[in-house]
Motif scaffolding. Structure first.
Motif, short mmCIF file in Angstrom:
data_model
loop_
_atom_site.label_atom_id
_atom_site.label_comp_id
_atom_site.label_asym_id
_atom_site.label_seq_id
_atom_site.Cartn_x
_atom_site.Cartn_y
_atom_site.Cartn_z
N ASN A 63 4.59 -26.85 20.86
CA ASN A 63 5.04 -25.71 21.97
C ASN A 63 3.72 -25.25 22.28
N ILE A 64 3.05 -24.27 21.24
CA ILE A 64 2.05 -23.47 21.70
C ILE A 64 0.88 -24.17 22.23
N LEU A 65 0.55 -25.33 21.64
CA LEU A 65 -0.57 -26.01 22.45
C LEU A 65 -0.19 -26.50 23.70
N HIS A 66 0.97 -27.03 24.09
CA HIS A 66 1.34 -27.51 25.52
C HIS A 66 1.34 -26.18 26.35
N VAL A 67 1.83 -24.99 25.80
CA VAL A 67 1.96 -23.80 26.74
C VAL A 67 0.59 -23.22 26.97
N THR A 68 -0.26 -23.11 26.10
CA THR A 68 -1.45 -22.54 26.26
C THR A 68 -2.45 -23.45 27.08
N GLU A 69 -2.39 -24.45 26.76
CA GLU A 69 -3.20 -25.61 27.53
C GLU A 69 -2.96 -25.37 29.41
N HIS A 70 -1.59 -25.57 29.52
CA HIS A 70 -1.04 -25.12 30.93
C HIS A 70 -1.45 -24.01 31.48
N LEU A 71 -1.13 -22.69 30.68
CA LEU A 71 -1.73 -21.33 31.16
C LEU A 71 -3.22 -21.40 31.19
N ARG A 72 -4.04 -22.16 30.40
CA ARG A 72 -5.60 -22.02 30.46
C ARG A 72 -6.05 -22.63 31.92
N GLU A 73 -5.47 -23.71 32.33
CA GLU A 73 -5.46 -24.46 33.43
C GLU A 73 -5.32 -23.54 34.80
N LYS A 74 -4.13 -22.90 34.62
CA LYS A 74 -3.56 -22.25 35.75
C LYS A 74 -4.59 -20.64 35.78
N ILE A 75 -4.92 -20.15 34.66
CA ILE A 75 -5.90 -19.20 34.77
C ILE A 75 -7.04 -19.20 35.34
N LYS A 76 -7.67 -20.73 34.88
CA LYS A 76 -8.96 -21.08 35.44
C LYS A 76 -8.97 -21.24 37.03
N GLU A 77 -7.65 -21.63 37.61
CA GLU A 77 -7.55 -22.13 38.88
C GLU A 77 -7.84 -20.61 39.67
N ARG A 78 -7.07 -19.73 39.07
CA ARG A 78 -7.17 -18.29 39.90
C ARG A 78 -8.29 -17.53 39.84
N GLY A 79 -9.27 -18.11 38.93
CA GLY A 79 -10.56 -17.13 38.37
C GLY A 79 -10.47 -16.30 37.46
N GLY A 80 -9.62 -16.24 36.70
CA GLY A 80 -9.54 -15.70 35.44
C GLY A 80 -10.11 -15.92 34.13
N ASP A 81 -10.13 -15.36 33.19
CA ASP A 81 -10.78 -15.48 31.88
C ASP A 81 -9.97 -16.08 30.92
N SER A 82 -10.02 -17.46 30.78
CA SER A 82 -8.79 -17.99 29.99
C SER A 82 -9.23 -17.86 28.46
N SER A 83 -10.49 -17.14 27.97
CA SER A 83 -10.86 -17.04 26.80
C SER A 83 -10.10 -15.95 26.19
N ARG A 84 -9.80 -14.98 27.22
CA ARG A 84 -9.03 -13.45 26.86
C ARG A 84 -7.69 -13.71 27.49
N GLU A 85 -7.35 -14.57 28.66
CA GLU A 85 -5.88 -14.30 28.94
C GLU A 85 -5.02 -15.13 28.48
N THR A 86 -5.19 -16.01 27.58
CA THR A 86 -4.33 -16.72 26.79
C THR A 86 -4.71 -17.22 25.41
N LEU A 87 -3.97 -17.37 24.45
CA LEU A 87 -4.30 -17.56 23.16
C LEU A 87 -4.98 -18.96 22.91
N THR A 88 -6.22 -19.04 22.05
CA THR A 88 -7.09 -19.95 21.54
C THR A 88 -6.98 -20.49 20.25
N LEU A 89 -6.23 -21.51 19.85
CA LEU A 89 -6.01 -21.98 18.63
C LEU A 89 -7.45 -22.74 17.85
N ILE A 90 -7.81 -22.37 16.70
CA ILE A 90 -9.06 -22.78 16.11
C ILE A 90 -8.68 -24.06 15.31
N PRO A 91 -9.70 -25.23 15.82
CA PRO A 91 -9.15 -26.52 15.13
C PRO A 91 -9.59 -26.42 13.61
#
Length: 361
Positions: A63-91
């Protein structure tokens, strides 16, 4: 675990640098959380997922991976900083994003120059938090909810929480029921609140959306300098649900004058100014997508969620404190009493709070 154990665990994740310190965060009541500083200067958040609560942690991670991937794309589309504006899981080095090491562990990247708050320090913080939770739903408005697992079935099903309370009361396995008669009577008197949101979803009055389902103030990371809401965190309970779950939970937690375990109930009440700040921010964040029936139910949703949580705390107290982490004998009872007091206060102020919602629309 000692530092060497943590170092061994962390060596299984793709971190930059070696750990130099591991510090526990003690304000969580479900998962165990630790801040990890490294030789590279990078900061990470290490968590052990509570498998008594999350029976299938792999589904939580999906769930977390699906949601954060979606958020990351939306944040990038509007010119935001996806490294700060959504969670990033470490492999994990062995693949995936989790490690089993005397438990189920995961690691997130730390969010730079950001802090969380357990209680509002300035009213503007709560408006910013409201905007962030509203915006979170707006960004996920086109997310396919069929992709999400039901990580805690019936999590916000308030009628079922009432049924669980009644079962615990009937069993009374710890012999505690006799000492909580006023709380039991209050719940029975306010049982009418339980089906309001669930019935609204079933009838179609309330739209089913992707919801966070745990919208406490401290699940927002805020910029340490500006108070701007940076990132919504703690996505373990992201599931399909009602916007009213998120709104009601945020208000009952953040607009309360007191902590969740305040013993002096005279100090437990909703602050209308904070109610207004969050409501204005939330409605702006949702971006005009609020339904008419949802708007009319916003105030009462706070009472529904407060009653629900009060029942959950009292249920756990009756069952012997098996679910929530407690710091002392009677901790869950104190928590239950604060929530039930909030229900009373919200209902007493309902006309005033409804007027605030109306003015924000």
């Amino acid at each position: 675990m000692n530092f060497q154990d943590f170092a061994q665990l962390l060596s299984r994740f793709e971190l930059k640098g070696e750990p130099v310190s591991v510090t526990e965060c003690k304000n969580g009541i479900i998962n165990k959380t630790f801040v990890v500083d490294t030789t590279s200067g990078n900061r990470y958040i290490l968590q052990r997922v509570n498998e008594n609560v999350f029976k299938n942690p792999d589904q939580v991670m999906e769930n977390i991976l699906h949601v954060t991937e979606h958020l990351r794309e939306k944040i990038k589309e509007r010119g935001g900083d996806s490294s700060r504006e959504t969670l990033t899981l470490i492999p994990a080095k062995a693949g995936g994003y989790s490690v089993r090491y005397n438990g189920f562990w995961r690691v997130y990247e730390g969010i730079s120059n950001a802090v969380s708050h357990d209680k509002i320090e300035r009213p503007g913080q709560f408006r910013n938090a409201g905007y962030a939770f509203g915006d979170f739903q707006r960004l996920l408005s086109d997310f396919d909810t069929s992709m999400l697992h039901d990580t805690i079935p019936n999590f916000h099903n308030t009628p079922m929480r009432y049924d669980a309370f009644k079962s615990a009361l009937d069993a009374d396995e710890c012999g505690r029921a006799a000492s909580v008669k006023p709380e039991i009577e209050f719940i029975e008197e306010h049982r009418w609140l339980c089906p309001i949101i669930t019935d609204g979803i079933e009838s179609g009055k309330f739209q089913q959306r992707v919801t966070h389902n745990d919208t406490k103030l401290n699940n927002i990371m805020m910029d340490a300098d500006t108070d701007e809401a940076v990132c919504v965190i703690d996505l373990d309970t992201v599931m399909p649900g009602s916007l009213l779950y998120d709104y009601g939970d945020a208000i009952r937690y953040g607009a309360s004058n007191a902590a969740e375990d305040e013993k002096d109930l005279s100090q437990v009440y909703i602050i209308p100014e904070l109610f207004k700040e969050f409501t204005y921010g939330f409605i702006e964040g949702v971006g005009g997508a609020l339904g008419e029936h949802e708007a009319k139910a916003m105030t009462i949703s706070v009472a529904v969620i407060a009653l629900e949580l009060g029942m959950r705390f009292l249920t756990d107290y009756l069952n012997g404190d098996k679910y929530f982490i407690v710091q002392y004998e009677g901790h869950n009872l104190d928590r239950a009493r604060t929530q039930l007091k909030l229900v009373s206060d919200i209902l007493a102020k309902r006309a005033e709070l409804d007027a605030i919602v109306e003015s924000a629309l």
